[in-house]
Scaffold this motif. Structure first.
Motif, mmCIF file in Angstrom:
data_model
loop_
_atom_site.group_PDB
_atom_site.id
_atom_site.type_symbol
_atom_site.label_atom_id
_atom_site.label_comp_id
_atom_site.label_asym_id
_atom_site.label_seq_id
_atom_site.Cartn_x
_atom_site.Cartn_y
_atom_site.Cartn_z
ATOM 1 N N UNK A 119 41.183 30.244 0.772
ATOM 2 C CA UNK A 119 40.481 31.027 2.186
ATOM 3 C C UNK A 119 38.842 30.872 2.110
ATOM 4 N N UNK A 120 38.120 31.019 0.983
ATOM 5 C CA UNK A 120 36.849 30.710 0.874
ATOM 6 C C UNK A 120 36.259 29.409 1.506
ATOM 7 N N UNK A 121 37.044 28.297 1.194
ATOM 8 C CA UNK A 121 36.821 27.111 1.533
ATOM 9 C C UNK A 121 36.743 27.110 3.206
ATOM 10 N N UNK A 122 37.626 27.881 3.918
ATOM 11 C CA UNK A 122 37.745 27.869 5.208
ATOM 12 C C UNK A 122 36.494 28.476 6.151
ATOM 13 N N UNK A 123 35.585 29.224 5.102
ATOM 14 C CA UNK A 123 34.448 30.037 5.636
ATOM 15 C C UNK A 123 33.645 29.002 6.406
ATOM 16 N N UNK A 124 33.483 27.631 6.166
ATOM 17 C CA UNK A 124 32.533 26.788 6.823
ATOM 18 C C UNK A 124 32.831 26.806 8.363
ATOM 19 N N UNK A 125 34.236 27.120 8.646
ATOM 20 C CA UNK A 125 34.759 26.986 10.078
ATOM 21 C C UNK A 125 34.189 28.098 10.833
ATOM 22 N N UNK A 126 33.616 29.227 10.529
ATOM 23 C CA UNK A 126 33.272 30.437 10.917
ATOM 24 C C UNK A 126 31.510 29.989 11.736
ATOM 25 N N UNK A 127 31.053 29.094 11.381
ATOM 26 C CA UNK A 127 30.102 28.402 11.986
ATOM 27 C C UNK A 127 29.900 28.753 13.427
ATOM 28 N N UNK A 128 29.085 29.050 14.051
ATOM 29 C CA UNK A 128 29.130 29.337 15.556
ATOM 30 C C UNK A 128 28.947 27.885 16.142
ATOM 31 N N UNK A 129 29.435 27.857 17.364
ATOM 32 C CA UNK A 129 29.235 26.506 18.195
ATOM 33 C C UNK A 129 27.788 26.123 18.663
ATOM 34 N N UNK A 130 26.966 27.239 18.651
ATOM 35 C CA UNK A 130 25.635 26.843 18.794
ATOM 36 C C UNK A 130 24.940 26.388 17.583
ATOM 37 N N UNK A 131 25.271 26.829 16.516
ATOM 38 C CA UNK A 131 24.866 26.219 15.058
ATOM 39 C C UNK A 131 25.131 24.821 15.007
ATOM 40 N N UNK A 132 26.561 24.535 15.240
ATOM 41 C CA UNK A 132 27.014 23.181 15.323
ATOM 42 C C UNK A 132 26.308 22.290 15.941
ATOM 43 N N UNK A 133 26.197 22.782 17.562
ATOM 44 C CA UNK A 133 25.687 21.825 18.424
ATOM 45 C C UNK A 133 24.319 21.535 18.069
ATOM 46 N N UNK A 134 23.331 22.357 17.553
ATOM 47 C CA UNK A 134 21.947 22.386 16.917
ATOM 48 C C UNK A 134 21.933 21.087 16.134
ATOM 49 N N UNK A 135 22.889 21.271 15.130
ATOM 50 C CA UNK A 135 22.914 20.324 13.962
ATOM 51 C C UNK A 135 23.175 18.777 14.554
ATOM 52 N N UNK A 136 24.241 18.715 15.320
ATOM 53 C CA UNK A 136 24.871 17.659 15.707
ATOM 54 C C UNK A 136 23.812 17.046 16.904
ATOM 55 N N UNK A 137 22.970 17.751 17.539
ATOM 56 C CA UNK A 137 22.142 17.396 18.565
ATOM 57 C C UNK A 137 21.028 16.692 17.727
ATOM 58 N N UNK A 138 20.600 17.326 16.534
ATOM 59 C CA UNK A 138 19.746 16.561 15.714
ATOM 60 C C UNK A 138 19.829 15.353 15.222
ATOM 61 N N UNK A 139 21.163 14.916 15.137
ATOM 62 C CA UNK A 139 21.697 13.603 14.874
ATOM 63 C C UNK A 139 21.708 12.687 15.695
ATOM 64 N N UNK A 140 21.779 13.480 17.015
ATOM 65 C CA UNK A 140 22.031 12.509 18.196
ATOM 66 C C UNK A 140 20.470 12.129 19.131
#
Length: 187
Positions: A119-140
């Motif tokens: 269950x702890x390992x699944x906490x990574x999927x609690x990241x918000x879409x905005x956080x994910x978008x910021x990180x992926x946008x940085x890659x792009x």
């Protein structure tokens, strides 16, 4: 990238090899856990006693564990552990391959620092879409790719210089913590 220290429970309850059967049951109940690491005098993990290790006592006969009275006789050993700096995918692979529900987390010297569960390992999927978008946008950023994220699913839109670069780029985005899937609409 997240590591085990980001999601684990610090300060796990533990027992020593001479901890009596009933005291282990009391600890499991009092702390609402299903297993406890067994540690030596230097706090290094030597085994794990889970509720499954305790159940043979109900049968009273047959197995060696049915007659066990202390942690040393009950524990599964050697303990499978993970270091606190390990990545979440590494811990997931260890748990999957050994069919474990939890892992003791140790420092570089093998001393207990906490526990991590599935269950702890699944906490990574609690990241918000905005956080994910910021990180992926940085890659792009240099590639000029548009990024949309909904419920952890990343959609990549735009044109890239070489078609052959798309698969490698998609794999990089898939490894971003919290990404559930990647839809590539790149050309």
């Amino acid at each position: 990238m997240w590591n085990i220290a980001d999601v684990m429970t610090f300060g796990a309850v533990s027992v020593t090899a001479d901890t009596p059967f009933k005291a282990i049951v009391d600890l499991l109940e009092a702390h609402g856990v299903n297993a406890v690491p067994v540690v030596d005098a230097a706090d290094r993990v030597v085994g794990v006693v889970s509720s499954a290790d305790l159940l043979p006592k109900l049968e009273v006969s047959g197995t060696e564990k049915a007659h066990a009275t202390a942690a040393a006789e009950l524990m599964s050993a050697p303990a499978i552990t993970v270091v606190s700096t390990a990545t979440l995918p590494k811990a997931a692979r260890i748990m999957e391959s050994a069919a474990l529900k939890r892992l003791p987390v140790v420092d570089d010297h093998g001393r207990l620092v906490g526990m991590v569960t599935r269950r702890d390992l699944l906490k990574v999927f609690l990241r918000s879409d905005a956080e994910i978008r910021r990180e992926v946008t940085g890659l792009c950023a240099r590639a000029g790719i548009d990024v949309e994220v909904a419920d952890g699913v990343v959609t990549l839109l735009g044109e890239v210089g070489r078609q052959s670069a798309i698969p490698a780029f998609v794999r990089r985005v898939e490894r971003v913590d919290g990404v559930v899937d990647v839809v590539s609409l790149l050309s």
